[in-house]
Scaffold this motif. Structure first.
Motif, PDB file in Angstrom:
ATOM      1  N   SER A  12      27.493  30.019  27.081  1.00 44.76           N
ATOM      2  CA  SER A  12      28.253  30.717  28.109  1.00 44.76           C
ATOM      3  C   SER A  12      28.881  31.970  27.524  1.00 44.76           C
ATOM      4  CB  SER A  12      29.330  29.802  28.699  1.00 44.76           C
ATOM      5  OG  SER A  12      30.265  29.444  27.718  1.00 44.76           O
ATOM      6  N   VAL A  13      29.067  32.921  28.395  1.00 43.11           N
ATOM      7  CA  VAL A  13      29.742  34.153  27.999  1.00 43.11           C
ATOM      8  C   VAL A  13      30.591  34.602  29.182  1.00 43.11           C
ATOM      9  CG1 VAL A  13      27.767  35.615  28.651  1.00 43.11           C
ATOM     10  CG2 VAL A  13      29.442  36.474  27.030  1.00 43.11           C
ATOM     11  N   ILE A  14      31.867  34.904  28.900  1.00 35.75           N
ATOM     12  CA  ILE A  14      32.726  35.496  29.918  1.00 35.75           C
ATOM     13  C   ILE A  14      32.888  36.959  29.543  1.00 35.75           C
ATOM     14  CG2 ILE A  14      33.872  33.382  30.648  1.00 35.75           C
ATOM     15  CD1 ILE A  14      36.247  34.141  28.873  1.00 35.75           C
ATOM     16  N   GLN A  51      35.086  34.810  37.284  1.00 34.22           N
ATOM     17  CA  GLN A  51      36.125  34.154  36.487  1.00 34.22           C
ATOM     18  C   GLN A  51      37.450  34.327  37.235  1.00 34.22           C
ATOM     19  OE1 GLN A  51      38.916  32.788  34.407  1.00 34.22           O
ATOM     20  NE2 GLN A  51      39.142  35.003  34.391  1.00 34.22           N
ATOM     21  N   VAL A  52      38.160  33.227  37.512  1.00 35.15           N
ATOM     22  CA  VAL A  52      39.357  33.298  38.354  1.00 35.15           C
ATOM     23  C   VAL A  52      40.640  32.824  37.674  1.00 35.15           C
ATOM     24  CG1 VAL A  52      38.046  33.165  40.507  1.00 35.15           C
ATOM     25  CG2 VAL A  52      38.850  31.055  39.419  1.00 35.15           C
ATOM     26  N   SER A  53      40.578  32.384  36.446  1.00 35.39           N
ATOM     27  CA  SER A  53      41.793  31.915  35.773  1.00 35.39           C
ATOM     28  C   SER A  53      42.740  33.082  35.498  1.00 35.39           C
ATOM     29  CB  SER A  53      41.439  31.243  34.441  1.00 35.39           C
ATOM     30  OG  SER A  53      42.617  30.954  33.719  1.00 35.39           O
ATOM     31  N   ASP A  59      36.320  38.940  33.930  1.00 36.67           N
ATOM     32  CA  ASP A  59      35.990  38.945  35.355  1.00 36.67           C
ATOM     33  C   ASP A  59      34.808  38.073  35.752  1.00 36.67           C
ATOM     34  OD1 ASP A  59      38.030  40.842  35.991  1.00 36.67           O
ATOM     35  OD2 ASP A  59      36.740  42.417  35.174  1.00 36.67           O
ATOM     36  N   TYR A  60      33.831  37.892  34.869  1.00 38.83           N
ATOM     37  CA  TYR A  60      32.581  37.217  35.228  1.00 38.83           C
ATOM     38  C   TYR A  60      32.148  36.258  34.135  1.00 38.83           C
ATOM     39  CZ  TYR A  60      32.701  41.436  37.974  1.00 38.83           C
ATOM     40  OH  TYR A  60      33.133  42.450  38.785  1.00 38.83           O
TER      41      TYR A  60
END
Length: 107
Positions: A12-14, A51-53, A59-60
């Motif tokens: 995973s990557v944010i 991304q919503v935290s 952001d994604y």
């Protein structure tokens, strides 16, 4: 067979993009990332996330699974992945954090 040879990996990557939120450039990057990276045969369960935290300012997210360490390494070295990183990721991503997971005692 050793555990590392067939070890399942969740990659995973944010990230945050340099593009304005809601822009066509943002939409195109996310769609192209999904289209290009899912065309690599070893990639499974590819997902694109918002991304919503409130605990971080990314952001994604992209997430995908690999059946083995060998598949993960094949993905990293695949020409389409390398091309996407060089032509799009390096110029359009502002910042990112990569996280890879395996299951405990994953054999």
């Amino acid at each position: 067979m050793s555990g590392t040879a067939k070890q399942w990996i969740l990659h995973s990557v944010i990230f945050s993009l340099k593009h304005e939120k809601g822009s066509e450039a943002e939409r195109k990057f996310l769609a192209d990332g999904e289209r290009i990276l899912t065309s690599i045969p070893v990639v499974s369960n590819f997902r694109v996330y918002n991304q919503v935290s409130a605990k971080n300012d990314y952001d994604y997210g992209f997430a995908m699974e690999f059946a083995s360490r060998a598949d993960y390494e094949a993905y990293n070295e695949h020409p389409l992945h390398e091309q996407f990183v060089q032509e799009r990721w390096e110029s359009e991503v502002e910042k990112f954090l990569e996280i890879d997971y395996t299951k405990p005692n994953n054999d």
